[in-house]
Design a protein around this motif. Structure first.
Motif, PDB file in Angstrom:
ATOM      1  N   PHE A  51      -8.902 -28.191  35.589  1.00 25.82           N
ATOM      2  CA  PHE A  51     -10.190 -27.990  34.929  1.00 25.82           C
ATOM      3  C   PHE A  51     -10.240 -26.738  34.055  1.00 25.82           C
ATOM      4  O   PHE A  51     -11.102 -26.640  33.181  1.00 25.82           O
ATOM      5  N   ARG A  52      -9.330 -25.789  34.290  1.00 26.94           N
ATOM      6  CA  ARG A  52      -9.369 -24.562  33.492  1.00 26.94           C
ATOM      7  C   ARG A  52      -8.246 -24.462  32.472  1.00 26.94           C
ATOM      8  O   ARG A  52      -8.349 -23.679  31.525  1.00 26.94           O
ATOM      9  N   GLN A  53      -7.189 -25.227  32.639  1.00 31.15           N
ATOM     10  CA  GLN A  53      -6.062 -25.151  31.712  1.00 31.15           C
ATOM     11  C   GLN A  53      -5.848 -26.464  30.949  1.00 31.15           C
ATOM     12  O   GLN A  53      -5.668 -26.447  29.735  1.00 31.15           O
ATOM     13  N   ILE A  54      -5.883 -27.583  31.662  1.00 27.67           N
ATOM     14  CA  ILE A  54      -5.549 -28.863  31.044  1.00 27.67           C
ATOM     15  C   ILE A  54      -6.717 -29.427  30.237  1.00 27.67           C
ATOM     16  O   ILE A  54      -6.600 -29.675  29.026  1.00 27.67           O
ATOM     17  N   ILE A  55      -7.850 -29.647  30.894  1.00 25.58           N
ATOM     18  CA  ILE A  55      -8.984 -30.322  30.244  1.00 25.58           C
ATOM     19  C   ILE A  55      -9.485 -29.558  29.013  1.00 25.58           C
ATOM     20  O   ILE A  55      -9.775 -30.183  27.986  1.00 25.58           O
ATOM     21  N   PRO A  56      -9.616 -28.211  29.040  1.00 27.13           N
ATOM     22  CA  PRO A  56     -10.044 -27.536  27.797  1.00 27.13           C
ATOM     23  C   PRO A  56      -9.126 -27.786  26.610  1.00 27.13           C
ATOM     24  O   PRO A  56      -9.576 -27.737  25.468  1.00 27.13           O
ATOM     25  N   ASN A  57      -7.860 -28.078  26.846  1.00 22.13           N
ATOM     26  CA  ASN A  57      -6.926 -28.302  25.747  1.00 22.13           C
ATOM     27  C   ASN A  57      -6.942 -29.731  25.217  1.00 22.13           C
ATOM     28  O   ASN A  57      -6.234 -30.027  24.247  1.00 22.13           O
ATOM     29  N   VAL A  58      -7.705 -30.619  25.840  1.00 24.34           N
ATOM     30  CA  VAL A  58      -7.855 -31.985  25.304  1.00 24.34           C
ATOM     31  C   VAL A  58      -9.276 -32.232  24.819  1.00 24.34           C
ATOM     32  O   VAL A  58      -9.613 -33.371  24.469  1.00 24.34           O
ATOM     33  N   MET A  59     -10.104 -31.186  24.769  1.00 22.63           N
ATOM     34  CA  MET A  59     -11.497 -31.386  24.373  1.00 22.63           C
ATOM     35  C   MET A  59     -11.638 -31.786  22.908  1.00 22.63           C
ATOM     36  O   MET A  59     -12.643 -32.391  22.528  1.00 22.63           O
ATOM     37  N   GLY A  60     -10.653 -31.440  22.076  1.00 26.04           N
ATOM     38  CA  GLY A  60     -10.707 -31.889  20.688  1.00 26.04           C
ATOM     39  C   GLY A  60     -10.674 -33.409  20.595  1.00 26.04           C
ATOM     40  O   GLY A  60     -11.474 -34.034  19.891  1.00 26.04           O
ATOM     41  N   VAL A  61      -9.748 -34.027  21.333  1.00 28.38           N
ATOM     42  CA  VAL A  61      -9.655 -35.490  21.368  1.00 28.38           C
ATOM     43  C   VAL A  61     -10.912 -36.096  21.982  1.00 28.38           C
ATOM     44  O   VAL A  61     -11.430 -37.112  21.501  1.00 28.38           O
ATOM     45  N   VAL A  62     -11.414 -35.468  23.030  1.00 32.14           N
ATOM     46  CA  VAL A  62     -12.618 -35.977  23.699  1.00 32.14           C
ATOM     47  C   VAL A  62     -13.819 -35.919  22.754  1.00 32.14           C
ATOM     48  O   VAL A  62     -14.629 -36.865  22.695  1.00 32.14           O
ATOM     49  N   LEU A  63     -13.948 -34.835  22.012  1.00 34.58           N
ATOM     50  CA  LEU A  63     -15.073 -34.701  21.088  1.00 34.58           C
ATOM     51  C   LEU A  63     -15.020 -35.759  19.998  1.00 34.58           C
ATOM     52  O   LEU A  63     -16.050 -36.352  19.634  1.00 34.58           O
ATOM     53  N   VAL A  64     -13.840 -36.018  19.464  1.00 33.00           N
ATOM     54  CA  VAL A  64     -13.699 -37.052  18.435  1.00 33.00           C
ATOM     55  C   VAL A  64     -14.075 -38.418  18.999  1.00 33.00           C
ATOM     56  O   VAL A  64     -14.810 -39.187  18.365  1.00 33.00           O
ATOM     57  N   TYR A  65     -13.599 -38.722  20.203  1.00 40.39           N
ATOM     58  CA  TYR A  65     -13.914 -40.014  20.799  1.00 40.39           C
ATOM     59  C   TYR A  65     -15.409 -40.143  21.073  1.00 40.39           C
ATOM     60  O   TYR A  65     -15.984 -41.217  20.884  1.00 40.39           O
TER      61      TYR A  65
END
Length: 344
Positions: free
Chosen positions: A250-264
């Motif tokens: 939750f502190r290292q992995i998920i913040p680094n995929v938020m760009g993809v999540v925001l686009v989706y």
């Protein structure tokens, strides 16, 4: 006696002179921009992106300020007016008279046939309902897809196998048929709960159905991103310092995929707006007297009012088209802005 002079060791190429402005002053060093700052800079450069963003903000304000705008117009979305001064009761029963069919000072978008309710008020409150369903169902899908996809990619093994098979199962079902069949069942189950009171029943059922069955595609995308991130140096460093798996996730992995999540997410919102309109149009979503854009389309079709009063169909139809188009264009702009390989 010859004096030996010390020679400084060569350090390679001579240092470059500092950059200067056209006026001869030393230029300030370039500031590092974050991903969001770079994305916002790219969006501002695109006229289409800025226009779509302005339209989206205007539509959101239109829905949020529905009570204020309806009060300013002097009408509400529920009061009927079937008097002979408003509706024709002779040649075409229920059809608005010429002074009430189209926009006027008294009714800004006219009145609907049959019941004589104000179209502007119903359009504003309908936007509130439609956008609420779309945004909440998108939030449910994004949370489920992000967490489950990240867990599958990070833990791997049996966890990955189980979540991946569930994703395949959800993606294999025909989405529209599944939603059409399950929505009435869920509404009957929610009827005896606090969510089954009044107009909350169809809204809650649509949020649950659309949100629960819309996470699998995002989860597959996030899983693929996490598979490459879990071996990166910053993840290994967090593990070496004793961080737990949940902390790393939750502190290292998920913040680094938020760009993809925001686009989706920006692409999923218009999909859910269209899905709500389709379900309400087919009679399994929001029902009268609760207004929504899909319910207004259903009312225009069910009474065949669109044949004699096309304006009644055009008002929610145009609003739906403009909203979905603006969100789609904004989603494309966000995708291009967050893409590090984009040259735009």
């Amino acid at each position: 006696m010859t004096q030996i002079q010390s020679v400084e060791p060569s350090t390679g190429s001579p240092p470059l002179p500092p950059a200067t402005t056209p006026e001869g002053k030393v230029a300030a060093p370039a500031e590092a921009r974050s991903l969001l700052a770079t994305a916002w800079m790219r969006i501002r450069r695109s006229k289409v992106a800025l226009l779509s963003l302005c339209v989206v903000v205007a539509i959101l304000l239109f829905a949020i300020l529905a009570p204020v705008l309806s009060a300013m117009s002097g009408n509400d979305p529920y009061t009927s007016n079937t008097s002979p001064e408003v509706l024709d009761d002779f040649q075409t029963p229920g059809l608005p008279l010429p002074g009430f069919m189209y926009p006027s000072a008294q009714h800004w978008l006219g009145v609907e046939p049959g019941l004589g309710r104000d179209l502007f008020a119903r359009l504003a409150y309908g936007g509130q309902v439609s956008l609420t369903i779309a945004l909440l169902s998108t939030a449910v899908s994004v949370v489920l897809g992000t967490v489950l996809g990240a867990a599958a990619g990070y833990f791997g093994g049996r966890t990955d196998a189980i979540i991946s098979r569930i994703m395949d199962l959800f993606l294999a079902f025909p989405h529209l048929l599944l939603v059409l069949s399950l929505t009435p069942i869920l509404q009957s189950r929610l009827r005896d709960t606090p969510l089954g009171e009044g107009s909350f029943l169809p809204m809650a059922s649509l949020v649950i159905i659309l949100g629960f069955f819309g996470w699998a595609y995002l989860a597959r995308i996030v899983r693929g991103q996490v598979l490459s991130l879990r071996e990166r140096e910053f993840v290994e460093a967090a593990r070496s310092f004793g961080a737990s798996h949940l902390s790393v996730l939750f502190r290292q992995i998920i913040p680094n995929v938020m760009g993809v999540v925001l686009v989706y997410a920006t692409m999923l919102i218009p999909t859910n707006i269209s899905a709500e309109a389709a379900l309400s149009f087919l009679g399994v979503g929001v029902k009268d007297p609760t207004p929504s854009w899909g319910q207004m389309l259903n009312a225009a079709q069910s009474g065949n009012w669109y044949l004699s009063d096309p304006w009644f169909l055009a008002v929610p139809g145009i609003m739906l088209i403009v909203t979905v188009l603006a969100f789609n264009l904004l989603g494309d702009a966000v995708r291009d802005a967050l893409d590090p390989k984009s040259s735009r």
